[in-house]
Design a protein around this motif. Structure first.
Motif, PDB file in Angstrom:
ATOM      1  N   ILE A   1     -21.699 -12.599 -34.650  1.00  0.00           N
ATOM      2  CA  ILE A   1     -22.438 -13.444 -33.738  1.00  0.00           C
ATOM      3  C   ILE A   1     -22.137 -13.191 -32.272  1.00  0.00           C
ATOM      4  O   ILE A   1     -22.946 -13.491 -31.414  1.00  0.00           O
ATOM      5  N   ALA A   2     -21.008 -12.595 -31.967  1.00  0.00           N
ATOM      6  CA  ALA A   2     -20.634 -12.438 -30.563  1.00  0.00           C
ATOM      7  C   ALA A   2     -21.034 -11.127 -29.968  1.00  0.00           C
ATOM      8  O   ALA A   2     -20.587 -10.774 -28.898  1.00  0.00           O
ATOM      9  N   ALA A   3     -21.871 -10.436 -30.630  1.00  0.00           N
ATOM     10  CA  ALA A   3     -22.142  -9.073 -30.214  1.00  0.00           C
ATOM     11  C   ALA A   3     -22.657  -8.954 -28.802  1.00  0.00           C
ATOM     12  O   ALA A   3     -22.420  -7.964 -28.132  1.00  0.00           O
ATOM     13  N   LEU A   4     -23.381  -9.952 -28.332  1.00  0.00           N
ATOM     14  CA  LEU A   4     -23.937  -9.817 -26.995  1.00  0.00           C
ATOM     15  C   LEU A   4     -22.870  -9.687 -25.939  1.00  0.00           C
ATOM     16  O   LEU A   4     -23.136  -9.219 -24.835  1.00  0.00           O
TER      17      LEU A   4
ATOM     18  N   VAL B   1     -11.896 -13.128 -32.759  1.00  0.00           N
ATOM     19  CA  VAL B   1     -12.154 -11.713 -32.485  1.00  0.00           C
ATOM     20  C   VAL B   1     -11.689 -11.389 -31.069  1.00  0.00           C
ATOM     21  O   VAL B   1     -11.941 -12.161 -30.137  1.00  0.00           O
ATOM     22  N   GLN B   2     -11.018 -10.257 -30.921  1.00  0.00           N
ATOM     23  CA  GLN B   2     -10.669  -9.751 -29.599  1.00  0.00           C
ATOM     24  C   GLN B   2     -11.296  -8.374 -29.427  1.00  0.00           C
ATOM     25  O   GLN B   2     -11.016  -7.449 -30.190  1.00  0.00           O
ATOM     26  N   TYR B   3     -12.198  -8.273 -28.450  1.00  0.00           N
ATOM     27  CA  TYR B   3     -12.830  -7.000 -28.117  1.00  0.00           C
ATOM     28  C   TYR B   3     -12.145  -6.417 -26.881  1.00  0.00           C
ATOM     29  O   TYR B   3     -11.660  -7.147 -26.021  1.00  0.00           O
ATOM     30  N   ALA B   4     -12.176  -5.097 -26.776  1.00  0.00           N
ATOM     31  CA  ALA B   4     -11.715  -4.415 -25.562  1.00  0.00           C
ATOM     32  C   ALA B   4     -12.600  -3.195 -25.345  1.00  0.00           C
ATOM     33  O   ALA B   4     -12.805  -2.397 -26.267  1.00  0.00           O
ATOM     34  N   THR B   5     -13.142  -3.063 -24.146  1.00  0.00           N
ATOM     35  CA  THR B   5     -14.007  -1.933 -23.798  1.00  0.00           C
ATOM     36  C   THR B   5     -13.475  -1.260 -22.540  1.00  0.00           C
ATOM     37  O   THR B   5     -13.179  -1.926 -21.548  1.00  0.00           O
ATOM     38  N   PHE B   6     -13.369   0.061 -22.592  1.00  0.00           N
ATOM     39  CA  PHE B   6     -12.914   0.852 -21.457  1.00  0.00           C
ATOM     40  C   PHE B   6     -14.071   1.754 -21.044  1.00  0.00           C
ATOM     41  O   PHE B   6     -14.437   2.680 -21.766  1.00  0.00           O
ATOM     42  N   GLN B   7     -14.656   1.476 -19.886  1.00  0.00           N
ATOM     43  CA  GLN B   7     -15.859   2.172 -19.427  1.00  0.00           C
ATOM     44  C   GLN B   7     -15.560   3.038 -18.210  1.00  0.00           C
ATOM     45  O   GLN B   7     -15.043   2.555 -17.195  1.00  0.00           O
ATOM     46  N   ASP B   8     -15.898   4.331 -18.325  1.00  0.00           N
ATOM     47  CA  ASP B   8     -15.772   5.259 -17.209  1.00  0.00           C
ATOM     48  C   ASP B   8     -17.124   5.280 -16.496  1.00  0.00           C
ATOM     49  O   ASP B   8     -18.099   5.828 -17.013  1.00  0.00           O
ATOM     50  N   GLY B   9     -17.176   4.687 -15.301  1.00  0.00           N
ATOM     51  CA  GLY B   9     -18.457   4.500 -14.630  1.00  0.00           C
ATOM     52  C   GLY B   9     -18.721   5.444 -13.480  1.00  0.00           C
ATOM     53  O   GLY B   9     -19.250   5.014 -12.448  1.00  0.00           O
ATOM     54  N   ASN B  10     -18.366   6.714 -13.619  1.00  0.00           N
ATOM     55  CA  ASN B  10     -18.564   7.637 -12.497  1.00  0.00           C
ATOM     56  C   ASN B  10     -19.864   8.433 -12.582  1.00  0.00           C
ATOM     57  O   ASN B  10     -20.070   9.386 -11.842  1.00  0.00           O
TER      58      ASN B  10
ATOM     59  N   VAL C   1     -13.099  -4.515 -20.063  1.00  0.00           N
ATOM     60  CA  VAL C   1     -13.605  -5.826 -20.430  1.00  0.00           C
ATOM     61  C   VAL C   1     -12.932  -6.283 -21.714  1.00  0.00           C
ATOM     62  O   VAL C   1     -12.966  -5.584 -22.732  1.00  0.00           O
ATOM     63  N   GLY C   2     -12.308  -7.451 -21.670  1.00  0.00           N
ATOM     64  CA  GLY C   2     -11.793  -8.086 -22.875  1.00  0.00           C
ATOM     65  C   GLY C   2     -12.678  -9.270 -23.214  1.00  0.00           C
ATOM     66  O   GLY C   2     -13.170  -9.961 -22.317  1.00  0.00           O
ATOM     67  N   LEU C   3     -12.922  -9.495 -24.480  1.00  0.00           N
ATOM     68  CA  LEU C   3     -13.749 -10.615 -24.921  1.00  0.00           C
ATOM     69  C   LEU C   3     -13.008 -11.371 -26.016  1.00  0.00           C
ATOM     70  O   LEU C   3     -12.761 -10.827 -27.094  1.00  0.00           O
ATOM     71  N   SER C   4     -12.627 -12.597 -25.723  1.00  0.00           N
ATOM     72  CA  SER C   4     -11.930 -13.437 -26.699  1.00  0.00           C
ATOM     73  C   SER C   4     -12.930 -14.415 -27.293  1.00  0.00           C
ATOM     74  O   SER C   4     -13.545 -15.198 -26.561  1.00  0.00           O
ATOM     75  N   LYS C   5     -13.061 -14.379 -28.619  1.00  0.00           N
ATOM     76  CA  LYS C   5     -14.127 -15.150 -29.265  1.00  0.00           C
ATOM     77  C   LYS C   5     -13.594 -16.004 -30.407  1.00  0.00           C
ATOM     78  O   LYS C   5     -12.780 -15.559 -31.224  1.00  0.00           O
ATOM     79  N   TYR C   6     -14.076 -17.251 -30.444  1.00  0.00           N
ATOM     80  CA  TYR C   6     -13.841 -18.138 -31.597  1.00  0.00           C
ATOM     81  C   TYR C   6     -15.181 -18.467 -32.228  1.00  0.00           C
ATOM     82  O   TYR C   6     -16.146 -18.794 -31.523  1.00  0.00           O
ATOM     83  N   VAL C   7     -15.254 -18.372 -33.571  1.00  0.00           N
ATOM     84  CA  VAL C   7     -16.486 -18.664 -34.290  1.00  0.00           C
ATOM     85  C   VAL C   7     -16.193 -19.579 -35.470  1.00  0.00           C
ATOM     86  O   VAL C   7     -15.202 -19.382 -36.181  1.00  0.00           O
ATOM     87  N   HIS C   8     -17.070 -20.564 -35.690  1.00  0.00           N
ATOM     88  CA  HIS C   8     -16.985 -21.425 -36.873  1.00  0.00           C
ATOM     89  C   HIS C   8     -18.212 -21.188 -37.733  1.00  0.00           C
ATOM     90  O   HIS C   8     -19.341 -21.222 -37.235  1.00  0.00           O
TER      91      HIS C   8
END
Length: 291
Positions: free
Chosen positions: A15-18, A55-64, A83-90
């Protein structure tokens, strides 16, 4: 349908994909909306007891790099974004209809941006995201659902938050064919008016696809294909529009499932075509825990 615990491991990612697309909207748009999804993202159960997911997401983006108006990849300011994304889902099943599933979630983005050319950096909490999803299973090995989320403009302005509200709504589906798995979505992002820019961002269309092959109960490699196109921003005073932009990305990754209630997904994605859009070049991690 898979056994309950492995299925829940897939569910927790659903559900947290966005967040990957909306949470990282700080530097010039790079990653495609909802590109955080992985195998089994929408392989969801029905008629189950309520449970929770972190869920804990982590994204490392090279923006050059960016895609210019002619569709060529050009160098731009050397920006690195984490970008880190900390998510709680019920998750729960309504008593009135146990053949349906429901999920409600809250996501908090943590963003850090560094520009190596100008030697500047910024970090903070991004705009929080919250929303609801519902689904049913047309067959025991397939899932069809709808999800809708709001991203609230209250984040740290240093990293691009606190100006425009966003709504992301999409259909999602999943099909399990023995060891072969396919999960995907398609939808739109609608934006409010930007007070800072005196303009309204154009509606964005996105679609995300994951095809995996289960080598065993633990390891599943997969390929990824993501696409988005955004209409041009419209100036409220003049009606003029900035050119629309789009990007197609391809990726490869692997999902590890262990202890029956945890998973770790690793994926690399790169832009293969685009126009007036940041060029994706990212490493993506995802850890999920179900209880």
């Amino acid at each position: 349908m898979q056994e309950e615990k492995p299925c829940r491991v897939g569910t927790l990612l659903a559900i947290a994909a966005l967040a990957g697309g909306l949470g990282a909207a700080t530097s010039a748009r790079a990653q495609v909306t909802l590109d955080v999804i992985g195998p089994h993202e929408y392989d969801l159960p029905v008629d189950f007891k309520p449970f929770n997911v972190f869920v804990q997401y982590a994204t490392f983006q090279d923006g050059n790099r960016l895609w210019d108006a002619d569709g060529d990849r050009r160098r731009t300011s050397a920006t690195r974004t984490i970008v880190g994304l900390s998510k709680y889902v019920h998750f729960w099943t309504p008593e009135s209809n146990p053949k349906m599933g429901l999920a409600y979630e809250v996501i908090v983005p943590e963003v850090g941006v560094r520009n190596s050319d100008t030697r500047t950096s910024a970090s903070g909490i991004g705009d929080p995201i919250t929303g609801l999803a519902l689904w049913y299973k047309p067959t025991p090995n397939s899932t069809l659902g709808f999800q809708s989320f709001m991203q609230l403009p209250v984040g740290d302005k240093d990293i691009g938050g606190g100006d425009v509200w966003k709504n992301l709504s999409s259909l999602f589906w999943d099909v399990q064919l023995g060891k072969l798995t396919y999960t995907a979505d398609a939808g739109f992002v609608f934006f409010g008016e930007s007070t800072a820019a005196d303009a309204t961002p154009g509606t964005l269309f996105h679609t995300n696809h994951r095809v995996g092959y289960q080598l065993n109960d633990v390891v599943e490699p997969f390929i990824a294909l993501d696409y988005e196109r955004q209409e041009g921003w419209k100036n409220r005073a003049t009606g003029a529009k900035v050119a629309e932009g789009h990007e197609t990305t391809a990726g490869i990754g692997v999902m590890f499932k262990y202890y029956g209630n945890q998973s770790l997904t690793v994926r690399y994605s790169r832009g293969i075509d685009g126009e007036s859009h940041g060029a994706t070049d990212s490493l993506n991690l995802k850890y999920a825990y179900v209880w």
